[in-house]
Each structure stands twice: as C-alpha cells, then as structure tokens.
Design a protein around this motif. Structure first.
Motif, PDB file in Angstrom:
ATOM      1  N   VAL A  70       0.865  -1.182   0.000  1.00 42.80           N
ATOM      2  CA  VAL A  70       0.000   0.000   0.000  1.00 42.80           C
ATOM      3  C   VAL A  70       0.901   1.231   0.000  1.00 42.80           C
ATOM      4  CG1 VAL A  70      -1.833   1.273   1.165  1.00 42.80           C
ATOM      5  CG2 VAL A  70      -1.766  -1.231   1.325  1.00 42.80           C
ATOM      6  N   ASN A  71       0.758   2.061  -1.017  1.00 45.99           N
ATOM      7  CA  ASN A  71       1.484   3.334  -1.117  1.00 45.99           C
ATOM      8  C   ASN A  71       0.559   4.441  -0.631  1.00 45.99           C
ATOM      9  OD1 ASN A  71       3.893   2.309  -2.509  1.00 45.99           O
ATOM     10  ND2 ASN A  71       2.447   1.877  -4.154  1.00 45.99           N
ATOM     11  N   VAL A  72       1.050   5.233   0.310  1.00 44.87           N
ATOM     12  CA  VAL A  72       0.235   6.282   0.930  1.00 44.87           C
ATOM     13  C   VAL A  72       0.896   7.642   0.733  1.00 44.87           C
ATOM     14  CG1 VAL A  72      -0.724   7.139   3.107  1.00 44.87           C
ATOM     15  CG2 VAL A  72      -0.560   4.674   2.715  1.00 44.87           C
ATOM     16  N   VAL A  73       0.096   8.643   0.395  1.00 46.68           N
ATOM     17  CA  VAL A  73       0.525  10.037   0.374  1.00 46.68           C
ATOM     18  C   VAL A  73      -0.462  10.813   1.239  1.00 46.68           C
ATOM     19  CG1 VAL A  73       0.836  12.116  -1.022  1.00 46.68           C
ATOM     20  CG2 VAL A  73       1.559   9.888  -1.917  1.00 46.68           C
ATOM     21  N   LEU A  74       0.086  11.629   2.136  1.00 39.15           N
ATOM     22  CA  LEU A  74      -0.755  12.462   2.998  1.00 39.15           C
ATOM     23  C   LEU A  74      -0.433  13.926   2.780  1.00 39.15           C
ATOM     24  CD1 LEU A  74      -0.508  10.488   6.368  1.00 39.15           C
ATOM     25  CD2 LEU A  74      -2.349  10.408   4.676  1.00 39.15           C
ATOM     26  N   THR A  75      -1.468  14.708   2.596  1.00 39.00           N
ATOM     27  CA  THR A  75      -1.391  16.163   2.517  1.00 39.00           C
ATOM     28  C   THR A  75      -2.788  16.680   2.828  1.00 39.00           C
ATOM     29  OG1 THR A  75      -0.587  18.021   1.192  1.00 39.00           O
ATOM     30  CG2 THR A  75      -1.918  16.366   0.041  1.00 39.00           C
ATOM     31  N   THR A  76      -2.884  17.931   3.191  1.00 39.69           N
ATOM     32  CA  THR A  76      -4.183  18.529   3.486  1.00 39.69           C
ATOM     33  C   THR A  76      -4.514  19.496   2.364  1.00 39.69           C
ATOM     34  OG1 THR A  76      -3.778  18.301   5.853  1.00 39.69           O
ATOM     35  CG2 THR A  76      -5.509  19.843   5.191  1.00 39.69           C
ATOM     36  N   HIS A  77      -5.437  19.104   1.511  1.00 41.07           N
ATOM     37  CA  HIS A  77      -5.763  19.895   0.333  1.00 41.07           C
ATOM     38  C   HIS A  77      -6.317  21.275   0.699  1.00 41.07           C
ATOM     39  CE1 HIS A  77      -5.729  15.716  -1.274  1.00 41.07           C
ATOM     40  NE2 HIS A  77      -4.972  16.325  -2.155  1.00 41.07           N
ATOM     41  N   ASP A  78      -7.040  21.367   1.824  1.00 41.61           N
ATOM     42  CA  ASP A  78      -7.628  22.646   2.243  1.00 41.61           C
ATOM     43  C   ASP A  78      -6.577  23.713   2.527  1.00 41.61           C
ATOM     44  OD1 ASP A  78     -10.129  21.497   2.039  1.00 41.61           O
ATOM     45  OD2 ASP A  78     -10.384  21.225   4.195  1.00 41.61           O
ATOM     46  N   VAL A  79      -5.356  23.298   2.924  1.00 35.49           N
ATOM     47  CA  VAL A  79      -4.301  24.272   3.226  1.00 35.49           C
ATOM     48  C   VAL A  79      -3.150  24.171   2.231  1.00 35.49           C
ATOM     49  CG1 VAL A  79      -4.898  24.354   5.676  1.00 35.49           C
ATOM     50  CG2 VAL A  79      -3.098  22.799   4.905  1.00 35.49           C
ATOM     51  N   ASP A  80      -3.317  23.341   1.223  1.00 34.67           N
ATOM     52  CA  ASP A  80      -2.308  23.151   0.182  1.00 34.67           C
ATOM     53  C   ASP A  80      -0.953  22.757   0.773  1.00 34.67           C
ATOM     54  OD1 ASP A  80      -1.503  23.002  -2.487  1.00 34.67           O
ATOM     55  OD2 ASP A  80      -0.721  25.046  -2.458  1.00 34.67           O
ATOM     56  N   GLY A  81      -0.996  21.793   1.701  1.00 35.60           N
ATOM     57  CA  GLY A  81       0.238  21.324   2.317  1.00 35.60           C
ATOM     58  C   GLY A  81      -0.030  20.496   3.555  1.00 35.60           C
ATOM     59  N   LEU A  82       1.025  20.297   4.325  1.00 35.50           N
ATOM     60  CA  LEU A  82       0.929  19.459   5.510  1.00 35.50           C
ATOM     61  C   LEU A  82       0.293  20.186   6.683  1.00 35.50           C
ATOM     62  CD1 LEU A  82       4.419  17.740   5.334  1.00 35.50           C
ATOM     63  CD2 LEU A  82       2.195  16.652   5.000  1.00 35.50           C
ATOM     64  N   SER A  83      -0.536  19.449   7.408  1.00 36.31           N
ATOM     65  CA  SER A  83      -1.173  19.966   8.619  1.00 36.31           C
ATOM     66  C   SER A  83      -1.035  18.914   9.721  1.00 36.31           C
ATOM     67  CB  SER A  83      -2.655  20.268   8.372  1.00 36.31           C
ATOM     68  OG  SER A  83      -3.403  19.067   8.321  1.00 36.31           O
ATOM     69  N   ALA A  84      -1.489  19.273  10.903  1.00 34.66           N
ATOM     70  CA  ALA A  84      -1.473  18.336  12.032  1.00 34.66           C
ATOM     71  C   ALA A  84      -2.306  17.092  11.724  1.00 34.66           C
ATOM     72  CB  ALA A  84      -1.975  19.030  13.294  1.00 34.66           C
ATOM     73  N   LEU A  85      -3.318  17.212  10.880  1.00 38.13           N
ATOM     74  CA  LEU A  85      -4.125  16.040  10.516  1.00 38.13           C
ATOM     75  C   LEU A  85      -3.285  14.984   9.796  1.00 38.13           C
ATOM     76  CD1 LEU A  85      -7.414  17.721   9.231  1.00 38.13           C
ATOM     77  CD2 LEU A  85      -7.161  16.301  11.272  1.00 38.13           C
ATOM     78  N   ASP A  86      -2.351  15.417   8.976  1.00 42.66           N
ATOM     79  CA  ASP A  86      -1.483  14.470   8.269  1.00 42.66           C
ATOM     80  C   ASP A  86      -0.589  13.723   9.255  1.00 42.66           C
ATOM     81  OD1 ASP A  86      -2.296  15.209   5.540  1.00 42.66           O
ATOM     82  OD2 ASP A  86      -1.398  17.123   6.097  1.00 42.66           O
ATOM     83  N   VAL A  87      -0.067  14.445  10.211  1.00 41.31           N
ATOM     84  CA  VAL A  87       0.787  13.831  11.233  1.00 41.31           C
ATOM     85  C   VAL A  87      -0.033  12.830  12.054  1.00 41.31           C
ATOM     86  CG1 VAL A  87       2.182  14.279  13.285  1.00 41.31           C
ATOM     87  CG2 VAL A  87       2.316  15.831  11.313  1.00 41.31           C
TER      88      VAL A  87
END
Length: 98
Positions: A70-87
């Motif tokens: 399983v390949n996973v990518v995490l980013t938060t589209h609403d902020v156009d980048g990484l957020s605490a939700l990704d962590v």
C-alpha cells in the motif's frame, strides 16, 4: 480550522515520522510511505482499519494497493500542504501496521 504546519512545528512533528519511514514527496508539500504486508488480505484489512479512522477524522489519504503493498501520500488539500491532521493520520497508520 486546520492550518498548514509552520517551519518550527515541522521540525518537531515530522522527524519522528521520518524515523518511521515516511519521506517528503518531491514537488509537493506532502509525506509518503510504502507499507508492505504478508498478503493481500492483510493489506486490505489494514486499509479498512485506516479508512475507519480517516473517515472519523474527516481526513482521507491518497493511496493505492497492489497485492501486499500500500502506497500512501498524505497532505491537506484545504491548506495546500501538511497539517497536524497528516501527522495524526500517519501516526495512526503506523500504529495499525504494528
């Protein structure tokens, strides 16, 4: 409201994820990891457990599955980048993977 991680916060929150095998995605403010399992059933079971948390938190991964991988990518589209939700979701995924 979700906010993009500050440079200072990144240093603290992302290093433990790097230590667990996560890495930055080229040309995107996103993190990625490949999870390997014993077989398809284990991979799909893990995806199902992760999906329950993703749905509960309203934060959904970009991912694909081929047999036991399983390949996973995490980013938060609403902020156009990484957020605490990704962590938070990355930590949960690591925990579910054992």
């Amino acid at each position: 409201m979700t906010e993009k991680l500050s440079e200072e916060t990144r240093k603290t929150l992302l290093q433990p994820l790097y230590d667990m095998g996560w890495s930055m995605v080229d040309d995107r403010d996103a993190i990625a990891k490949t999870f390997k399992f014993a077989d398809f059933a284990d991979a799909f079971g893990w995806m199902t457990r992760a999906a329950i948390w993703a749905e509960k938190w309203g934060h959904h991964p970009e991912w694909d599955n081929t047999y036991n991988t399983v390949n996973v990518v995490l980013t938060t589209h609403d902020v156009d980048g990484l957020s605490a939700l990704d962590v938070k979701l990355a930590r949960k995924m690591d925990g579910l993977a054992g």
